[in-house]
Design a protein around this motif. Sequence first.
Motif, PDB file in Angstrom:
ATOM      1  N   LEU A  92       0.831  -1.198   0.000  1.00 49.27           N
ATOM      2  CA  LEU A  92       0.000   0.000   0.000  1.00 49.27           C
ATOM      3  C   LEU A  92       0.868   1.252   0.000  1.00 49.27           C
ATOM      4  N   TRP A  93       1.957   1.229   0.764  1.00 51.01           N
ATOM      5  CA  TRP A  93       2.841   2.393   0.847  1.00 51.01           C
ATOM      6  C   TRP A  93       3.556   2.635  -0.475  1.00 51.01           C
ATOM      7  N   LEU A  94       3.936   1.572  -1.169  1.00 56.05           N
ATOM      8  CA  LEU A  94       4.574   1.725  -2.479  1.00 56.05           C
ATOM      9  C   LEU A  94       3.582   2.309  -3.480  1.00 56.05           C
ATOM     10  N   ASP A  95       2.322   1.867  -3.411  1.00 56.00           N
ATOM     11  CA  ASP A  95       1.286   2.413  -4.296  1.00 56.00           C
ATOM     12  C   ASP A  95       1.120   3.912  -4.060  1.00 56.00           C
ATOM     13  N   LEU A  96       1.055   4.314  -2.797  1.00 55.07           N
ATOM     14  CA  LEU A  96       0.892   5.728  -2.469  1.00 55.07           C
ATOM     15  C   LEU A  96       2.084   6.546  -2.967  1.00 55.07           C
ATOM     16  N   LYS A  97       3.286   5.998  -2.823  1.00 56.68           N
ATOM     17  CA  LYS A  97       4.490   6.693  -3.282  1.00 56.68           C
ATOM     18  C   LYS A  97       4.455   6.884  -4.796  1.00 56.68           C
ATOM     19  N   ILE A  98       4.083   5.823  -5.524  1.00 60.06           N
ATOM     20  CA  ILE A  98       4.023   5.901  -6.990  1.00 60.06           C
ATOM     21  C   ILE A  98       2.956   6.902  -7.430  1.00 60.06           C
ATOM     22  N   LEU A  99       1.801   6.894  -6.767  1.00 57.97           N
ATOM     23  CA  LEU A  99       0.728   7.827  -7.115  1.00 57.97           C
ATOM     24  C   LEU A  99       1.169   9.267  -6.894  1.00 57.97           C
ATOM     25  N   LEU A 100       1.844   9.529  -5.781  1.00 59.43           N
ATOM     26  CA  LEU A 100       2.312  10.887  -5.487  1.00 59.43           C
ATOM     27  C   LEU A 100       3.362  11.342  -6.492  1.00 59.43           C
ATOM     28  N   MET A 101       4.211  10.414  -6.941  1.00 63.55           N
ATOM     29  CA  MET A 101       5.247  10.759  -7.917  1.00 63.55           C
ATOM     30  C   MET A 101       4.662  10.922  -9.315  1.00 63.55           C
ATOM     31  N   THR A 102       3.520  10.288  -9.567  1.00 60.72           N
ATOM     32  CA  THR A 102       2.890  10.374 -10.884  1.00 60.72           C
ATOM     33  C   THR A 102       2.320  11.758 -11.149  1.00 60.72           C
ATOM     34  N   VAL A 103       1.795  12.409 -10.105  1.00 57.07           N
ATOM     35  CA  VAL A 103       1.127  13.708 -10.270  1.00 57.07           C
ATOM     36  C   VAL A 103       2.038  14.768 -10.879  1.00 57.07           C
ATOM     37  N   PRO A 104       3.208  15.046 -10.293  1.00 59.43           N
ATOM     38  CA  PRO A 104       4.068  16.078 -10.908  1.00 59.43           C
ATOM     39  C   PRO A 104       4.568  15.692 -12.291  1.00 59.43           C
ATOM     40  N   ILE A 105       4.774  14.411 -12.517  1.00 57.46           N
ATOM     41  CA  ILE A 105       5.237  13.956 -13.837  1.00 57.46           C
ATOM     42  C   ILE A 105       4.157  14.200 -14.885  1.00 57.46           C
TER      43      ILE A 105
END
Length: 249
Positions: A228-241
């Motif tokens: 779950l934490w990896l998913d949240l990290k990827i989602l947060l990194m996806t936004v600025p990209i």
Amino acid sequence: MSQTTQTSLWQHLAAYALLARHHLRHGLRKGAKRGLDLAVGLTMVLLLSPLLITAALMIIIVDGKPVTFAGKRVGKFSRLFPMMKFRTMRRDAEAIEKKIQEHKISQTAQHFVDPEHESVMKLRHALLKFSSAEKYPNDPRILPCGKFMRKFSVDELPQLFHIVSGDMSLVGPRPFAMWEVAEFTPRDLLRHKIKPGLTGLWQISNRNSITHDEAIGLDLKYAAKQSLWLDLKILLMTVPIALKNRGGN
């Protein structure tokens, strides 16, 4: 009961306890991931509904219905599902594609004395076979609004409905078409053990320079380490990209 028997019994109980713990953790992780998908997916559908409606209306005004295009994609356990996107090409895109390929073939054939020569016929077949993979700098098939939607990934927003329905997840390997999967190695196919996703480790990397093997490697890495934490990290990194439009069209 002998000491050996007691030891064997405790070993079996310990093994069953570890197995039960593993299944419990897996079930909790699976439930948490599904809960995140539903919560974020439904929220995004509600928040982006004006954009979804506007994109649909633009397509109807410019080129009529349908507003979406569904292509067969390979999902979890290699099951096929129709993945929706907003239609960014004209309804007569196939006819235009055919004209482009016929022009290329005729131009190539002019270099030969006999246009019906066997070598020309083989070239004709090869061009038609691989035409779907070709890119055109100023593709006449793409709608004016389609260029904008592709540039900012608006065309992929209908996939939110796949996330809500459970065919896809927010985070996971991107679903490939059947013809692409046909070229996969047994190692590559391991990525289909989990649901395909809207974004993933591959998408937050430099997509313009990453190779096929590196991309598959990132998918397999995610499948092995998903949480779950990896998913949240990827989602947060996806936004600025996504906002910076990294990766292009």
